[in-house]
Motif scaffolding. Structure first.
Motif, PDB file in Angstrom:
ATOM      1  N   HIS A 157       9.548 -31.020 -60.012  1.00  0.00           N
ATOM      2  CA  HIS A 157       8.526 -30.107 -59.498  1.00  0.00           C
ATOM      3  C   HIS A 157       7.500 -30.871 -58.662  1.00  0.00           C
ATOM      4  O   HIS A 157       6.283 -30.770 -58.867  1.00  0.00           O
ATOM      5  CB  HIS A 157       7.840 -29.362 -60.651  1.00  0.00           C
ATOM      6  CG  HIS A 157       8.590 -28.142 -61.105  1.00  0.00           C
ATOM      7  ND1 HIS A 157       9.950 -28.152 -61.352  1.00  0.00           N
ATOM      8  CD2 HIS A 157       8.173 -26.854 -61.346  1.00  0.00           C
ATOM      9  CE1 HIS A 157      10.330 -26.951 -61.746  1.00  0.00           C
ATOM     10  NE2 HIS A 157       9.287 -26.137 -61.741  1.00  0.00           N
TER      11      HIS A 157
ATOM     12  N   THR B 115      13.059 -30.757 -56.888  1.00  0.00           N
ATOM     13  CA  THR B 115      12.942 -29.541 -57.691  1.00  0.00           C
ATOM     14  C   THR B 115      13.051 -29.823 -59.181  1.00  0.00           C
ATOM     15  O   THR B 115      12.586 -29.015 -59.989  1.00  0.00           O
ATOM     16  CB  THR B 115      14.037 -28.538 -57.280  1.00  0.00           C
ATOM     17  OG1 THR B 115      15.332 -29.151 -57.400  1.00  0.00           O
ATOM     18  CG2 THR B 115      13.832 -28.078 -55.849  1.00  0.00           C
TER      19      THR B 115
ATOM     20  N   ASP C 249      11.295 -21.872 -60.025  1.00  0.00           N
ATOM     21  CA  ASP C 249       9.902 -21.861 -59.574  1.00  0.00           C
ATOM     22  C   ASP C 249       9.756 -22.165 -58.085  1.00  0.00           C
ATOM     23  O   ASP C 249       8.671 -22.532 -57.631  1.00  0.00           O
ATOM     24  CB  ASP C 249       9.052 -22.852 -60.379  1.00  0.00           C
ATOM     25  CG  ASP C 249       8.980 -22.489 -61.853  1.00  0.00           C
ATOM     26  OD1 ASP C 249       8.872 -21.281 -62.148  1.00  0.00           O
ATOM     27  OD2 ASP C 249       9.040 -23.403 -62.698  1.00  0.00           O
TER      28      ASP C 249
ATOM     29  N   ALA D 148       4.941 -23.909 -64.826  1.00  0.00           N
ATOM     30  CA  ALA D 148       6.332 -24.257 -64.552  1.00  0.00           C
ATOM     31  C   ALA D 148       7.217 -23.860 -65.728  1.00  0.00           C
ATOM     32  O   ALA D 148       6.826 -23.997 -66.892  1.00  0.00           O
ATOM     33  CB  ALA D 148       6.445 -25.755 -64.276  1.00  0.00           C
TER      34      ALA D 148
END
Length: 557
Positions: free
Chosen positions: A190, A187, A407, A455
């Protein structure tokens, strides 16, 4: 059929043909649908580096004159020594890098179930590029899956290729479908890490790649609950995928034919023809009803030598259809009993290859065992380092966001509200997943129009009203052109409940309208029309809750 384009950068490219396998004689595939399933892959602590990639020829299979799902032209990958954990961040993986300024934001969707496909269907691809990652290239219309086990519906009628649900996956240059399993999520970077699909019969080993995302939607579904009971996974059939239904149908017909062989003892014949269903929820009850219909219509006509030996037993620890109204539960129990289904209370202790052992020591021999006791978190959901809701699902807030991971969103059977939201974890139902998918896609389209798709760009965007689920009711078929309709919003509230032939018409009409494509609606309507018995219709019109009619014809209701 338009060729699906699936690809990624740096020497990783997929052709428009997907993996499929020859079917048995009694199986039918629809074009563009793969009926093989892959177990979730546990997270590997060391992801392998791909040193070289070479192309191999793809295979093409045909089944009953129809094309099996388009095959993936896999690329063989040579694995080298695994990198230590300390060097994992520096490991280079082929795949999709992060989007650049000026490019559309990329949404990565994990899964092709009800929630994922409802989200994919409504996503504005003028705003986003989309990448779907799943070991299954189609959506299964699960409410009608039980009907395919006995031939009421054909398999292609309940499977919808994901490339038809979201055409951008096969037409847009930067949108892809990857036949793979997600094995890890970073995470902070991403990125998601994936392993290509393989069932051991393909000419290459699975290889790993990464996909960078701007927004991640986790809709990976759930797995059948076995409660750790020994022997369930080895000997029982589940009913969640098209290939599960195919295997059940194959096993049922095989047992019928073997039971007619000379030299088969009466005891062995009874065992072969004893179909046991574990779990009295909607899936278990509907499958039992379909089996009773199959016995009355087909077995009695085509297998006259063994028709008196076949039996269906439904085992439930408590009451069947516990979420339905009391009157409907009693109607279902009476109807199934009169249709020849033996209802039995008990808890399974152990499963052997030819018998079930209950907690009270009772042995139940069986020839076919179908396990339908609900679902729980998959190994993948358990393995990822994200907050969990009660029950082990991925924890989300009122907007289906994973709070600790920016996100990242989760929905469907793999997600549940966190305790601090004060909301209960919603049941694993198709209507819950579909409503969550509709809510989230509206939220994404709204964020994209406000330049919040990239993002780390949605922090200051007002998300609007949170997700609120309102239960629309429950339906279940019990066989012999009868069904239950319970329109109460909750188990303890008041509302309309009805059972009988009229409810069966409502059940069929409702599900026919929910089938994704007009093509499959046509298939379902034709299948239903060809299996409809006008005499039974005349005999059973007008039945209501508790209204049985004894016409002296055995199991007729």
């Amino acid at each position: 059929m338009a060729l699906a384009r699936v690809g990624c950068r740096k020497a990783l490219r997929w052709s428009g043909v997907a993996v499929g396998y020859p079917s048995s004689d009694n199986a039918t595939f629809c074009e563009g649908v793969m009926t093989s399933s892959v177990a979730n892959v546990a997270t590997d602590s060391n992801l392998s580096y791909i040193s070289s990639i070479t192309k191999v020829n793809h295979m093409s299979f045909w089944s009953r004159g129809m094309r099996v799902t388009p095959h993936c032209q896999y690329l063989s990958a040579e694995r080298i020594a695994e990198e230590p954990d300390s060097e994992r961040d520096e490991t280079k993986y082929p795949g999709l890098e992060a989007t650049k300024p000026g490019e559309k934001p990329r949404v990565v969707v994990l899964g092709t179930g009800w929630a994922a496909c409802r989200f994919l269907k409504g996503l504005d691809t003028k705003i986003y590029d989309v990448v779907c990652i799943s070991p299954r290239n189609h959506m299964v219309f699960t409410p009608l899956l039980a009907s395919t086990c006995v031939g009421t519906l054909e398999f292609r009628s309940v499977a919808e290729p994901v490339s038809r649900i979201q055409t951008a996956l096969s037409t847009n240059p930067n949108s892809f479908f990857y036949l793979a399993s997600c094995i890890g999520i970073n995470t902070d970077k991403h990125e998601v890490y994936c392993e290509s699909f393989s069932n051991g019969s393909l000419p290459q080993d699975p290889y790993q790649f990464k996909v960078a995302y701007d927004k991640l939607v986790i809709a990976a579904g759930a797995e059948p609950l076995t409660f750790g009971i020994k022997g369930v996974k080895e000997h029982a059939f589940f009913l969640r995928e098209v290939n599960h239904a195919q295997e059940i149908r194959k096993k049922l017909l095989l047992n019928l034919m073997l039971s007619e062989n000379p030299g088969t003892s009466e005891e062995e014949r009874k065992r072969l023809l004893h179909c046991v269903v574990i779990g009295g929820g909607p899936t278990g009850v509907e499958f039992s009803g379909e089996l009773s219909d199959f016995i009355m219509k087909d077995v009695c006509e085509r297998y006259t030598h063994v028709k008196d030996y076949i039996q269906v037993t439904l085992i439930e620890a408590n009451e069947i259809l516990s979420s339905f109204d009391v009157g409907l539960r009693q109607y279902a129990a009476n109807h199934l009993t009169k249709s020849g289904v033996h209802l039995m209370r008990g808890v399974v202790k152990e499963v052997h290859s030819k018998k079930i052992v209950l907690n009270d020591g009772t042995d139940v021999p069986y020839g076919l065992l179908v396990w339908s006791t609900g679902v729980g978190p998959s190994d993948f959901v358990k393995s990822i380092n994200l907050p969990k809701s009660p029950g082990g699902r991925i924890g989300v807030d009122e907007w289906l966001r994973v709070p600790s991971a920016e996100d990242v969103f989760a929905l469907g059977d793999c997600a549940g509200f966190l305790e601090h939201t004060g909301r209960p974890v919603l049941p694993a139902l198709a209507q819950v997943a579909e409503r969550e998918g509709k809510f989230l896609v509206d939220l994404f389209n709204k964020m994209g129009k406000q330049n919040g798709g990239k993002a780390f760009s949605a922090k200051d965007i007002a998300l609007g009203d949170p997700f609120v689920y309102k239960h629309l009711g429950s339906m279940a078929s019990v066989g012999r052109y009868k069904a239950l309709v319970d329109l109460r919003q909750s188990k303890d509230s008041k509302g309309i409940s009805h059972a009988g032939f009229v409810s069966w018409l409502i059940w069929r009409s409702a599900y026919l309208t929910r089938v994704v494509s007009w093509r499959n609606r046509f298939y379902v309507a034709v299948n239903w029309a060809t299996t409809f018995n006008s005499k039974i219709l005349a005999n059973h019109s007008g039945d209501a809750v508790g209204g049985f009619r004894n016409n002296g014809k055995g199991f007729e209701v």
